[in-house]
Design a protein around this motif. Structure first.
Motif, PDB file in Angstrom:
ATOM      1  N   HIS A  15       0.801  -1.225   0.000  1.00 58.00           N
ATOM      2  CA  HIS A  15       0.000   0.000   0.000  1.00 58.00           C
ATOM      3  C   HIS A  15       0.834   1.276   0.000  1.00 58.00           C
ATOM      4  O   HIS A  15       0.263   2.370   0.003  1.00 58.00           O
ATOM      5  N   SER A  16       2.155   1.157   0.006  1.00 53.52           N
ATOM      6  CA  SER A  16       2.986   2.356   0.179  1.00 53.52           C
ATOM      7  C   SER A  16       2.776   3.384  -0.929  1.00 53.52           C
ATOM      8  O   SER A  16       2.753   4.600  -0.669  1.00 53.52           O
ATOM      9  N   ASP A  17       2.573   2.931  -2.168  1.00 59.28           N
ATOM     10  CA  ASP A  17       2.385   3.885  -3.267  1.00 59.28           C
ATOM     11  C   ASP A  17       1.108   4.711  -3.080  1.00 59.28           C
ATOM     12  O   ASP A  17       1.114   5.925  -3.295  1.00 59.28           O
ATOM     13  N   ARG A  18       0.009   4.068  -2.687  1.00 56.67           N
ATOM     14  CA  ARG A  18      -1.233   4.821  -2.499  1.00 56.67           C
ATOM     15  C   ARG A  18      -1.154   5.721  -1.271  1.00 56.67           C
ATOM     16  O   ARG A  18      -1.709   6.832  -1.268  1.00 56.67           O
ATOM     17  N   LEU A  19      -0.497   5.270  -0.214  1.00 56.70           N
ATOM     18  CA  LEU A  19      -0.309   6.128   0.957  1.00 56.70           C
ATOM     19  C   LEU A  19       0.524   7.356   0.591  1.00 56.70           C
ATOM     20  O   LEU A  19       0.220   8.483   1.005  1.00 56.70           O
ATOM     21  N   ASN A  20       1.575   7.141  -0.196  1.00 52.32           N
ATOM     22  CA  ASN A  20       2.381   8.278  -0.651  1.00 52.32           C
ATOM     23  C   ASN A  20       1.545   9.243  -1.490  1.00 52.32           C
ATOM     24  O   ASN A  20       1.697  10.462  -1.406  1.00 52.32           O
ATOM     25  N   ALA A  21       0.646   8.695  -2.297  1.00 52.40           N
ATOM     26  CA  ALA A  21      -0.123   9.508  -3.234  1.00 52.40           C
ATOM     27  C   ALA A  21      -1.078  10.467  -2.540  1.00 52.40           C
ATOM     28  O   ALA A  21      -1.421  11.515  -3.085  1.00 52.40           O
ATOM     29  N   ASP A  29       4.975  15.775   1.266  1.00 52.44           N
ATOM     30  CA  ASP A  29       6.247  15.240   0.778  1.00 52.44           C
ATOM     31  C   ASP A  29       6.106  13.852   0.173  1.00 52.44           C
ATOM     32  O   ASP A  29       7.086  13.267  -0.294  1.00 52.44           O
ATOM     33  N   GLY A  30       4.904  13.300   0.172  1.00 50.87           N
ATOM     34  CA  GLY A  30       4.644  12.064  -0.552  1.00 50.87           C
ATOM     35  C   GLY A  30       5.472  10.875  -0.133  1.00 50.87           C
ATOM     36  O   GLY A  30       5.821  10.033  -0.963  1.00 50.87           O
ATOM     37  N   ASP A  31       5.792  10.759   1.188  1.00 51.68           N
ATOM     38  CA  ASP A  31       6.596   9.606   1.592  1.00 51.68           C
ATOM     39  C   ASP A  31       6.079   8.906   2.848  1.00 51.68           C
ATOM     40  O   ASP A  31       6.784   8.096   3.439  1.00 51.68           O
ATOM     41  N   THR A  32       4.847   9.187   3.247  1.00 50.87           N
ATOM     42  CA  THR A  32       4.306   8.529   4.441  1.00 50.87           C
ATOM     43  C   THR A  32       4.279   7.012   4.270  1.00 50.87           C
ATOM     44  O   THR A  32       4.635   6.267   5.192  1.00 50.87           O
ATOM     45  N   GLY A  33       3.845   6.534   3.119  1.00 54.06           N
ATOM     46  CA  GLY A  33       3.806   5.091   2.887  1.00 54.06           C
ATOM     47  C   GLY A  33       5.185   4.462   2.945  1.00 54.06           C
ATOM     48  O   GLY A  33       5.380   3.412   3.552  1.00 54.06           O
ATOM     49  N   VAL A 170     -10.616   7.372  10.428  1.00 53.08           N
ATOM     50  CA  VAL A 170      -9.950   7.710   9.167  1.00 53.08           C
ATOM     51  C   VAL A 170     -10.881   8.530   8.282  1.00 53.08           C
ATOM     52  O   VAL A 170     -10.479   9.549   7.710  1.00 53.08           O
ATOM     53  N   VAL A 171     -12.115   8.109   8.169  1.00 54.22           N
ATOM     54  CA  VAL A 171     -13.091   8.840   7.347  1.00 54.22           C
ATOM     55  C   VAL A 171     -13.259  10.277   7.856  1.00 54.22           C
ATOM     56  O   VAL A 171     -13.348  11.230   7.070  1.00 54.22           O
ATOM     57  N   GLY A 192      -2.551   4.267   7.284  1.00 54.58           N
ATOM     58  CA  GLY A 192      -1.483   3.341   7.648  1.00 54.58           C
ATOM     59  C   GLY A 192      -1.728   2.693   9.001  1.00 54.58           C
ATOM     60  O   GLY A 192      -1.556   1.473   9.162  1.00 54.58           O
ATOM     61  N   MET A 193      -2.157   3.484   9.981  1.00 51.61           N
ATOM     62  CA  MET A 193      -2.451   2.925  11.309  1.00 51.61           C
ATOM     63  C   MET A 193      -3.625   1.968  11.242  1.00 51.61           C
ATOM     64  O   MET A 193      -3.635   0.919  11.903  1.00 51.61           O
ATOM     65  N   LEU A 194      -4.638   2.290  10.430  1.00 49.53           N
ATOM     66  CA  LEU A 194      -5.767   1.384  10.235  1.00 49.53           C
ATOM     67  C   LEU A 194      -5.293   0.035   9.693  1.00 49.53           C
ATOM     68  O   LEU A 194      -5.722  -1.028  10.165  1.00 49.53           O
ATOM     69  N   LEU A 195      -4.417   0.072   8.703  1.00 51.18           N
ATOM     70  CA  LEU A 195      -3.887  -1.173   8.134  1.00 51.18           C
ATOM     71  C   LEU A 195      -3.113  -1.972   9.185  1.00 51.18           C
ATOM     72  O   LEU A 195      -3.231  -3.202   9.267  1.00 51.18           O
ATOM     73  N   ILE A 196      -2.321  -1.291  10.000  1.00 45.79           N
ATOM     74  CA  ILE A 196      -1.535  -1.962  11.036  1.00 45.79           C
ATOM     75  C   ILE A 196      -2.459  -2.648  12.047  1.00 45.79           C
ATOM     76  O   ILE A 196      -2.220  -3.789  12.466  1.00 45.79           O
TER      77      ILE A 196
END
Length: 346
Positions: A15-21, A29-33, A170-171, A192-196
């Motif tokens: 999921h890192s690409d969509r989180l970055n997006a 800065d597009g790097d959270t994922g 999240v919503v 990201g926290m939801l996924l974790i």
């Protein structure tokens, strides 16, 4: 617990690409994922070397504490640092326990959300902090409703409640932060926290991840455009390091970094240790005893500043930092440079 972190590493990698997006706060800065993935990977990798344990360990807290220390030492960005804080805090109430239960989950999540909020100088609702807080509250309410039942069934109900509450939180992030509302996206760190948390539910219950969990989240569909298209570069840099400081020196550093920049995160790594020792005993100064008795903590430090040099100078004036890294906050403009690798380390 090892299965949880392994699932989280794989899931955040996917999921890192969509989180970055959709990453737009606190800086676009597009790097959270990428940062979350690399930090979770460091936590999961703590178990590759089995020599970290002198003997087989059947202690949930000890396992997570080991992973938390590894994550903290290699934390990347705001999101990665807060995940490391979360993991270290969750480990504390679980130490000495051989299994997770609903009462322990509620206690651990509550400890984690309190620690995460306090790690930031200026915590902001509408971020992964709010998501973690909602999950902790739901787990606690479920535990209370079932009279602190420590059965596996009660644990499953508490995990389901925590994940559902995290999704609702999240919503809500889209309307809690003006930049997210304007961009019509939810918070990347919150997702990201939801996924974790869903990975924890999946690992403990032996069930699959809830594939439909992210359906309909604004900005998260694959066809949605990258939120940073056409955005101007963010000025400034992100500075991170690890340093041993007394509580007073740590408070001084936090205050001075707050004056220089923002997104200041300071969190303790590991346990306290005495400062001075034998060297202090040999000193002829009148304050020998005070020096020898002073307690030092290892801290992970994170800050966004316009220029790295003043921040690094302040840090060095108070102690001897290690693992100093300086990264540009702007998106990489070289298409051949992977996300999250647009800085340098010193």
């Amino acid at each position: 617990m090892k299965r949880w972190l392994g699932k989280a590493e794989t899931t955040l990698g996917n999921h890192s690409d969509r989180l970055n997006a959709i990453n737009i706060f606190p800086v676009a800065d597009g790097d959270t994922g990428t940062n979350l993935y690399l930090t979770v990977r460091a936590a999961a990798a703590a178990f590759v070397d089995t020599s970290v344990f002198d003997e087989p360990v059947n202690d949930v807290g000890a396992v997570l504490a080991t992973a938390g220390r590894a994550a903290m030492e290699q934390a990347r960005g705001n999101s990665g640092t807060l995940f490391a804080v979360f993991l270290c805090a969750v480990a504390e109430p679980l130490t000495g326990h051989t299994r997770l239960s609903a009462p322990l989950l509620a206690t651990a999540l509550n400890r984690a959300q309190l620690r995460a909020w306090s790690a930031l100088s200026e915590p902001v609702p509408g971020t992964m902090l709010s998501v973690l807080e909602a999950a902790a509250r739901a787990a606690g309410e479920c535990d209370t409703a079932h009279h602190r039942d420590d059965s596996n069934q009660a644990l499953g109900l508490a995990l389901d409640a925590a994940v559902n509450a995290a999704l609702e939180a999240v919503v809500r992030t889209e309307d809690q932060l003006a930049p997210l509302h304007a961009a019509h996206v939810v918070d990347a760190g919150g997702v990201g926290m939801l996924l974790i948390l869903d990975c924890l539910r999946s690992a403990v219950l032996g069930e699959e991840l809830q594939g439909e969990l992210l359906d309909g989240l604004h900005g998260y569909d694959l066809q949605d455009p990258h939120i940073h298209a056409g955005m101007p570069d963010d000025d400034g840099v992100e500075v991170m390091c690890t340093i041993n400081l007394s509580p007073l020196a740590a408070a001084t550093l936090r205050q001075r970094l707050d004056e220089l920049g923002d997104s200041v995160i300071m969190s303790q790594v590991g346990s306290a240790s005495p400062v001075g020792g034998a060297a202090a005993q040999d000193d002829d100064d009148d304050d020998d005893d005070d020096d020898a008795a002073e307690i030092s903590y290892r801290w992970r430090v994170h800050v966004h500043v316009p220029d790295a040099e003043p921040a690094v100078a302040v840090i060095r004036s108070l102690g001897d930092p290690t693992d100093i890294s300086v990264s540009q906050l702007s998106m990489p403009r070289d298409p051949g440079l992977p996300a999250g690798q647009h800085g340098h380390e010193s």
